[in-house]
Design a protein around this motif. Structure first.
Motif, PDB file in Angstrom:
ATOM      1  N   LEU A 164       0.831  -1.201   0.000  1.00  0.00           N
ATOM      2  CA  LEU A 164       0.000   0.000   0.000  1.00  0.00           C
ATOM      3  C   LEU A 164       0.871   1.258   0.000  1.00  0.00           C
ATOM      4  CD1 LEU A 164      -2.719  -1.068   2.582  1.00  0.00           C
ATOM      5  CD2 LEU A 164      -2.818  -1.192   0.097  1.00  0.00           C
ATOM      6  N   VAL A 165       2.133   1.086   0.445  1.00  0.00           N
ATOM      7  CA  VAL A 165       3.055   2.216   0.502  1.00  0.00           C
ATOM      8  C   VAL A 165       3.226   2.823  -0.886  1.00  0.00           C
ATOM      9  CG1 VAL A 165       5.488   2.811   0.824  1.00  0.00           C
ATOM     10  CG2 VAL A 165       4.297   1.431   2.537  1.00  0.00           C
ATOM     11  N   ARG A 166       3.291   1.942  -1.892  1.00  0.00           N
ATOM     12  CA  ARG A 166       3.544   2.393  -3.259  1.00  0.00           C
ATOM     13  C   ARG A 166       2.548   3.449  -3.721  1.00  0.00           C
ATOM     14  NH1 ARG A 166       3.773  -2.344  -7.454  1.00  0.00           N
ATOM     15  NH2 ARG A 166       2.102  -2.882  -6.006  1.00  0.00           N
ATOM     16  N   ASP A 167       1.260   3.180  -3.455  1.00  0.00           N
ATOM     17  CA  ASP A 167       0.224   4.122  -3.886  1.00  0.00           C
ATOM     18  C   ASP A 167       0.456   5.497  -3.295  1.00  0.00           C
ATOM     19  OD1 ASP A 167      -0.790   1.947  -5.047  1.00  0.00           O
ATOM     20  OD2 ASP A 167      -2.586   1.780  -3.766  1.00  0.00           O
ATOM     21  N   VAL A 168       0.753   5.495  -2.002  1.00  0.00           N
ATOM     22  CA  VAL A 168       0.913   6.771  -1.310  1.00  0.00           C
ATOM     23  C   VAL A 168       2.167   7.478  -1.814  1.00  0.00           C
ATOM     24  CG1 VAL A 168       1.277   7.849   0.925  1.00  0.00           C
ATOM     25  CG2 VAL A 168      -0.367   5.978   0.703  1.00  0.00           C
ATOM     26  N   LEU A 169       3.244   6.719  -1.959  1.00  0.00           N
ATOM     27  CA  LEU A 169       4.469   7.338  -2.461  1.00  0.00           C
ATOM     28  C   LEU A 169       4.266   7.870  -3.873  1.00  0.00           C
ATOM     29  CD1 LEU A 169       7.358   5.036  -1.189  1.00  0.00           C
ATOM     30  CD2 LEU A 169       6.605   7.237  -0.317  1.00  0.00           C
ATOM     31  N   GLY A 170       3.457   7.157  -4.643  1.00  0.00           N
ATOM     32  CA  GLY A 170       3.154   7.617  -6.001  1.00  0.00           C
ATOM     33  C   GLY A 170       2.515   8.996  -5.968  1.00  0.00           C
ATOM     34  N   VAL A 171       1.563   9.154  -5.091  1.00  0.00           N
ATOM     35  CA  VAL A 171       0.886  10.444  -4.967  1.00  0.00           C
ATOM     36  C   VAL A 171       1.880  11.518  -4.548  1.00  0.00           C
ATOM     37  CG1 VAL A 171      -0.829  11.725  -3.645  1.00  0.00           C
ATOM     38  CG2 VAL A 171      -1.366   9.430  -4.465  1.00  0.00           C
ATOM     39  N   MET A 172       2.752  11.169  -3.607  1.00  0.00           N
ATOM     40  CA  MET A 172       3.711  12.151  -3.104  1.00  0.00           C
ATOM     41  C   MET A 172       4.710  12.557  -4.194  1.00  0.00           C
ATOM     42  SD  MET A 172       4.254  10.528   0.689  1.00  0.00           S
ATOM     43  CE  MET A 172       5.684  11.498   1.132  1.00  0.00           C
ATOM     44  N   LYS A 173       5.137  11.573  -4.994  1.00  0.00           N
ATOM     45  CA  LYS A 173       6.075  11.876  -6.080  1.00  0.00           C
ATOM     46  C   LYS A 173       5.435  12.815  -7.087  1.00  0.00           C
ATOM     47  CE  LYS A 173       8.808   7.662  -6.008  1.00  0.00           C
ATOM     48  NZ  LYS A 173       8.896   6.295  -6.540  1.00  0.00           N
ATOM     49  N   GLU A 174       4.199  12.514  -7.396  1.00  0.00           N
ATOM     50  CA  GLU A 174       3.461  13.330  -8.348  1.00  0.00           C
ATOM     51  C   GLU A 174       3.368  14.769  -7.862  1.00  0.00           C
ATOM     52  OE1 GLU A 174       2.596  13.499 -11.808  1.00  0.00           O
ATOM     53  OE2 GLU A 174       2.887  11.479 -10.965  1.00  0.00           O
ATOM     54  N   LEU A 175       3.133  14.872  -6.585  1.00  0.00           N
ATOM     55  CA  LEU A 175       3.011  16.177  -5.946  1.00  0.00           C
ATOM     56  C   LEU A 175       4.340  16.924  -6.049  1.00  0.00           C
ATOM     57  CD1 LEU A 175       0.646  17.431  -4.466  1.00  0.00           C
ATOM     58  CD2 LEU A 175       1.569  16.544  -2.338  1.00  0.00           C
ATOM     59  N   ALA A 176       5.420  16.208  -5.799  1.00  0.00           N
ATOM     60  CA  ALA A 176       6.753  16.820  -5.848  1.00  0.00           C
ATOM     61  C   ALA A 176       7.049  17.290  -7.263  1.00  0.00           C
ATOM     62  CB  ALA A 176       7.798  15.821  -5.383  1.00  0.00           C
ATOM     63  N   ARG A 177       6.697  16.472  -8.237  1.00  0.00           N
ATOM     64  CA  ARG A 177       6.946  16.849  -9.631  1.00  0.00           C
ATOM     65  C   ARG A 177       6.131  18.071 -10.015  1.00  0.00           C
ATOM     66  NH1 ARG A 177       6.408  11.004 -11.576  1.00  0.00           N
ATOM     67  NH2 ARG A 177       8.346  10.191 -10.729  1.00  0.00           N
ATOM     68  N   GLY A 178       4.980  18.188  -9.403  1.00  0.00           N
ATOM     69  CA  GLY A 178       4.134  19.350  -9.678  1.00  0.00           C
ATOM     70  C   GLY A 178       4.691  20.627  -9.087  1.00  0.00           C
ATOM     71  N   GLY A 179       5.760  20.542  -8.312  1.00  0.00           N
ATOM     72  CA  GLY A 179       6.397  21.743  -7.797  1.00  0.00           C
ATOM     73  C   GLY A 179       6.029  22.102  -6.382  1.00  0.00           C
ATOM     74  N   MET A 180       5.323  21.219  -5.669  1.00  0.00           N
ATOM     75  CA  MET A 180       4.937  21.512  -4.297  1.00  0.00           C
ATOM     76  C   MET A 180       6.160  21.543  -3.387  1.00  0.00           C
ATOM     77  SD  MET A 180       2.709  22.004  -1.940  1.00  0.00           S
ATOM     78  CE  MET A 180       1.033  21.566  -2.391  1.00  0.00           C
ATOM     79  N   THR A 181       6.175  22.515  -2.518  1.00  0.00           N
ATOM     80  CA  THR A 181       7.211  22.551  -1.491  1.00  0.00           C
ATOM     81  C   THR A 181       6.874  21.502  -0.454  1.00  0.00           C
ATOM     82  OG1 THR A 181       7.231  24.931  -1.824  1.00  0.00           O
ATOM     83  CG2 THR A 181       8.449  24.077   0.081  1.00  0.00           C
ATOM     84  N   MET A 182       7.833  20.645  -0.147  1.00  0.00           N
ATOM     85  CA  MET A 182       7.526  19.542   0.760  1.00  0.00           C
ATOM     86  C   MET A 182       8.651  19.322   1.759  1.00  0.00           C
ATOM     87  SD  MET A 182       6.062  16.979  -2.179  1.00  0.00           S
ATOM     88  CE  MET A 182       5.958  15.470  -1.255  1.00  0.00           C
ATOM     89  N   ILE A 183       8.275  19.046   2.991  1.00  0.00           N
ATOM     90  CA  ILE A 183       9.239  18.553   3.968  1.00  0.00           C
ATOM     91  C   ILE A 183       8.741  17.168   4.369  1.00  0.00           C
ATOM     92  CG2 ILE A 183      10.427  18.935   6.145  1.00  0.00           C
ATOM     93  CD1 ILE A 183       9.706  21.873   5.960  1.00  0.00           C
ATOM     94  N   VAL A 184       9.588  16.171   4.143  1.00  0.00           N
ATOM     95  CA  VAL A 184       9.143  14.795   4.294  1.00  0.00           C
ATOM     96  C   VAL A 184      10.017  14.077   5.315  1.00  0.00           C
ATOM     97  CG1 VAL A 184       8.662  12.633   3.085  1.00  0.00           C
ATOM     98  CG2 VAL A 184       8.444  14.815   1.874  1.00  0.00           C
ATOM     99  N   VAL A 185       9.417  13.615   6.375  1.00  0.00           N
ATOM    100  CA  VAL A 185      10.121  12.735   7.301  1.00  0.00           C
ATOM    101  C   VAL A 185       9.751  11.322   6.894  1.00  0.00           C
ATOM    102  CG1 VAL A 185      10.256  11.925   9.678  1.00  0.00           C
ATOM    103  CG2 VAL A 185      10.137  14.375   9.201  1.00  0.00           C
ATOM    104  N   THR A 186      10.758  10.514   6.580  1.00  0.00           N
ATOM    105  CA  THR A 186      10.427   9.181   6.078  1.00  0.00           C
ATOM    106  C   THR A 186      11.575   8.217   6.322  1.00  0.00           C
ATOM    107  OG1 THR A 186       9.625   7.973   4.161  1.00  0.00           O
ATOM    108  CG2 THR A 186      11.316   9.605   3.745  1.00  0.00           C
TER     109      THR A 186
END
Lengths: 275, 488
Positions: free
Chosen positions: A206-228
């Motif tokens: 299930l991690v993959r789906d969530v990471l997919g969304v996060m990657k997409e978000l990052a590519r879209g230019g969102m500023t992100m701070i990620v603890v992982t």
């Protein structure tokens, strides 16, 4: 899963959607070089337990910063100080032009612009997926019910949950819940997104789906701070990787620098254990 | 002799009629005062009724009753029979009717008259087998009379027949006051006559605690108390809920003053007996010149008492909501009030409904305390019958009236709790979710973080009894503390 990816791909292909468009402008604004978040000499302690001992950090617009570190290193606390879920005991935090640690700051207004995703999802169990995404839009941004519902459906569609809008959290899998949580944060049109171990409570598949969304978000230019703890994600997506231990930043650099040529022994040790 | 008598009678009757009309014009008393001196007619000395059943002297409708009529005949009057017309709705069994004549000096000679009785259309005719001695004092006893169950003043009319066959109406007879008799009282009476009831009641224990006829006759009386008790809780509980919620929010407030007030209130109310609180309110306030009628005062005292317990229930409920829920709401920019109103309280309501129901049961039972200050609730009503019958059975009836509310509600509490518990285990937290691959993680965030607290609280409440519900400190969630809340 395939459905999710398809949605995401469509999204990228179209480049449409308010959220992404909005993020893109943020991304362009990164060129001005002005940090969106600035943390100066941040300290945090609980009674005798010192968690943060002087952290300095700047995050530029559009930047994706991944924070790594062993448990108890203070990385989550650092993240939670950014929107004052934890009150720092010393130091300053600036968001855009506001010092949020100053007295009299309207912290709710700041929080509305800082999206946060939690390890434990924290969806509101009494509301449907759509209701979860709508609530703060209506109460904080004062959007009309219709507008909030429209945005909610858009955001849920973006994270691949178009068919789950009327489900209660208890009827959704962990990965689906976390994506609802992301949609809930994105619906507020945040200027920055904080991810606090967003995938740690999920089954690997299930991690993959969530990471997919996060990657997409990052590519879209969102500023992100990620603890992982997802090293693969950090390597792929991060503009900058920060390694924390004992309440301080031990090492900082591009993914290549930190992963392949770590300078500190502490970092080497940590990465060695991970692999 | 006969002719003379008749003539004299006629004259006297005319004179008497004149007197009666005078009496009607002036006063009833005049007639009573004058009539005996002109004891021309058969003079009614008494017309009364007594219930056949011993115990009470009240004449009840629908219950077998004995009517006694006594009258003095004129010295020269030979009575051959008497007739009584019973009021409408009255029945009787004429077979046992007895007539007695007392004669001689001081009426010491007693003669049982041989009578033939005819009863038709409410008219009871008692014919003596031969005309009785003149100047006798007669007593007629009519048994097994049942007056109408409606009750009221029963007016009999009488007449008598002289030896020569002349029928003369009696003066107006005194009315018999009959109390109305309900279905339950009739049923109770007929039960008391039953053989099985008699043998049942021959066991002292059964007679004391479960006397069927007392049980039945207590029902309508205690029922009024039941309505009163329901009325009291129906007013008090809705009042207690908002007050309790307010107190719980105050107890979790950042402001020390509010917290202090609420804490002091809750501790004082929970730390003192309700009985004492009722005494203070009911005896203290009137002395202080504050007059509040019993019902509203009872409602207020119970509501104030219950709100302290509800406060702790709500507090435990709110604190059992995981910290993550507060954080998620606050991280979206919602303020404290919005978080409470739209996120925390809706979840709390679901969790506290079982405990609140338990508190409702307690409050309902606590209405009995108001008996101490004379509120006519269940116990007080039962007590009055206990005092008049000496049977404990009305208290058992009272117990039944409590149970018909508490038992179904206890069942509801049980169902709600098991549903809540299965929800919690369904959400199961991290462990379960991890152990099951592809599990539709039913878990919501609150379940994951808060299931520990939630389950503990649910378990503590599951007993649903007074102890658990009245000691919410034992069920406090491990969720958010006031300090944490303030820091958000």
């Amino acid at each position: 899963m395939t459905e999710t990816m398809k949605n995401l791909t469509n999204e990228t292909a179209d480049g449409a959607g308010e959220g992404v468009a909005h993020v893109a402008t943020n991304g362009q604004a990164a060129d001005d070089g002005k940090p969106i978040i600035r943390i100066c000499d941040l300290h945090k302690s609980y009674d005798d337990l010192v968690v943060l001992r002087g952290v300095d950090l700047e995050v530029k617009r559009g930047e994706v910063v991944v924070i790594l570190g062993p448990s108890g290193s203070g990385k989550s606390t650092l993240l939670r100080c950014v929107n004052l879920l934890e009150q720092p005991t010393g130091g300053q935090v600036f968001f855009e032009d506001t010092e949020i640690t100053a007295k009299g700051t309207d912290i709710n207004a700041v929080r509305a612009k800082v999206g946060m995703v939690f390890q434990s999802f924290n969806l509101f169990p009494h509301l449907t997926a759509k209701g979860n995404v709508m609530l703060a839009q209506q109460k904080v941004l004062k959007r009309s019910k219709e507008e909030a519902a429209k945005v909610a459906v858009e955001q849920l569609t973006k994270v691949g949950l178009a068919e789950r809008v009327d489900y209660k959290p208890s009827q959704l899998s962990g990965g689906q819940q976390q994506r609802v949580a992301i949609a809930r944060a994105l619906a507020m049109d945040p200027h920055v997104m904080l991810f606090d171990e967003a995938t740690s409570a999920l089954d690997p598949e299930l991690v993959r789906d969530v990471l997919g969304v996060m990657k997409e978000l990052a590519r879209g230019g969102m500023t992100m701070i990620v603890v992982t703890h997802e090293m693969g994600f950090a390597r792929d997506v991060a503009d900058r990787v920060i390694f924390m231990d004992g309440g301080v930043i031990v090492e900082e650099g591009t993914p290549d620098e930190v992963f392949d040529h770590p300078k500190s022994d502490r970092t080497k040790d940590f990465l060695g254990h991970i692999r | 002799m006969h002719m003379q008598n008749l003539k004299a009678n006629t004259v006297r009757t005319a004179f008497c009629a004149l007197l009666v009309s005078f009496a009607l014009v002036f006063a009833g008393a005049a007639q009573v005062a004058v009539a005996p001196t002109n004891a021309y007619a058969l003079d009614t000395a008494k017309c009364t009724a007594k219930p056949n059943v011993s115990g009470s002297s009240d004449v009840l409708g629908g219950v077998e009753t004995r009517i006694t009529w006594e009258g003095q005949a004129d010295p020269d009057e030979q009575i051959a029979g008497v007739t009584f017309t019973l009021p409408e709705g009255t029945t009787c069994e004429p077979g046992d009717t007895r007539a007695t004549m007392l004669t001689g000096d001081d009426l010491m000679t007693r003669t049982n008259l041989d009578v033939s009785v005819d009863y038709k259309d409410g008219k009871l005719t008692v014919n003596f087998s031969e005309p009785a001695q003149a100047g006798g004092y007669f007593r007629v006893e009519i048994y097994k009379v049942k007056f109408s169950e409606m009750g009221g003043d029963m007016q009999l009319t009488g007449a008598y027949t002289l030896a020569d066959g002349t029928e003369v109406a009696m003066d107006t007879l005194p009315a018999i006051t009959v109390k109305s008799h309900s279905f339950f009282e009739s049923l109770s009476d007929s039960l008391a006559q039953q053989d099985w009831v008699k043998s049942w009641n021959s066991v002292l224990f059964l007679k004391l605690f479960l006397n069927p006829s007392v049980f039945v006759s207590s029902l309508p009386v205690v029922f009024w108390g039941f309505l009163m008790a329901i009325g009291i809780v129906a007013c008090a509980f809705p009042l207690a809920i908002p007050f309790g919620l307010l107190l719980s929010l105050m107890r979790m407030s950042k402001l020390r003053v509010l917290r202090g007030i609420a804490t002091a209130y809750v501790n004082v109310v929970r730390g003192t007996p309700l009985f004492l609180q009722i005494y203070i309110a009911f005896f203290g306030l009137p002395l202080a010149g504050i007059q509040i009628p019993t019902f509203p005062l009872g409602v207020i005292v119970l509501a104030m008492n219950s709100s302290a317990y509800l406060c702790e229930i709500f507090r435990a409920g709110i604190q059992s909501i995981s910290k993550g829920q507060f954080e998620a709401a606050r991280s979206l920019g919602m303020n404290g009030a919005q978080t409470m109103l739209f996120v925390i309280i809706p979840q709390t309501v679901r969790r506290v409904i079982p405990t609140m129901t338990s508190e409702f049961i307690l409050l309902y039972k606590d209405t009995s305390m108001l008996a101490a200050v004379g509120t006519m609730e269940i116990v007080m009503n039962a007590k009055t019958i206990v005092a008049s019958t000496g049977s404990i059975t009305p208290y058992v009836v009272a117990a039944c009236f409590y149970l018909i509310i508490t038992l179904p509600l206890a069942k509801v509490v049980g169902n709600l709790e098991s549903r809540l518990a299965s929800n919690d285990t369904g959400k199961g937290g991290k462990k379960k979710r991890k152990s099951k691959k592809h599990a539709i993680g039913t878990g919501d965030a609150a379940g994951a973080l808060g299931s520990g607290a939630g389950t503990a609280a649910a378990e503590a409440r599951a007993t649903g009894d007074a102890v658990a519900a009245k000691r919410p400190d034992a069920v406090e969630g491990t969720g958010i503390t006031p300090e944490q809340m303030s820091s958000l």
